[in-house]
Motif scaffolding. Sequence first.
Motif, short mmCIF file in Angstrom:
data_model
loop_
_atom_site.label_atom_id
_atom_site.label_comp_id
_atom_site.label_asym_id
_atom_site.label_seq_id
_atom_site.Cartn_x
_atom_site.Cartn_y
_atom_site.Cartn_z
N UNK A 98 6.23 -9.74 2.27
CA UNK A 98 4.83 -9.08 1.68
C UNK A 98 5.20 -7.66 2.04
N UNK A 99 5.37 -7.25 3.36
CA UNK A 99 5.30 -5.78 3.69
C UNK A 99 6.67 -5.08 3.11
N UNK A 100 7.72 -5.81 2.94
CA UNK A 100 8.71 -5.40 2.32
C UNK A 100 8.60 -5.02 0.83
N UNK A 101 8.06 -5.79 0.16
CA UNK A 101 7.97 -5.75 -1.14
C UNK A 101 7.02 -4.55 -1.57
N UNK A 102 5.79 -4.48 -0.55
CA UNK A 102 4.82 -3.25 -0.69
C UNK A 102 5.28 -1.97 -0.23
N UNK A 103 6.20 -2.01 0.47
CA UNK A 103 6.99 -0.76 0.60
C UNK A 103 7.83 -0.35 -0.52
#
Length: 127
Positions: free
Chosen positions: A24-29
Amino acid sequence: MASMKELQQQLEAKAARLAAIQKDIGKNHQVRRQYTIQHGENEMVQKELELLEEDANVFKLIGPVLVKQDLAEAKANVNKRIEYILAELRRMEGTLKTLEEQQRNSQEEVMKLQQRIQLAQTGKAKS
């Protein structure tokens, strides 16, 4: 005390949760990067529109067609778009902070479980 098998299952579940949070963090970045690019592009358009005379012709690309647009309307649309993008960027920052906090907590839980498993294993080895 929990059995070794239960500890392993807990560890697997916590590790899976950690992996999901990291995804999720990767997608948000990635989404934040796209909004940042759009913000830069819209600010450039805004600066270009400010350079135009009031009677200048402005066209908007709609599908394959260029449609004439009022300069004031074009400026208003760009300003609204910039406001929206900035609001989304602020929202993304809040989401990322929350996810990063969850990631830290999840990493701590995984480490604690790993330590418990190691202690249990060394206890069995001594027996």
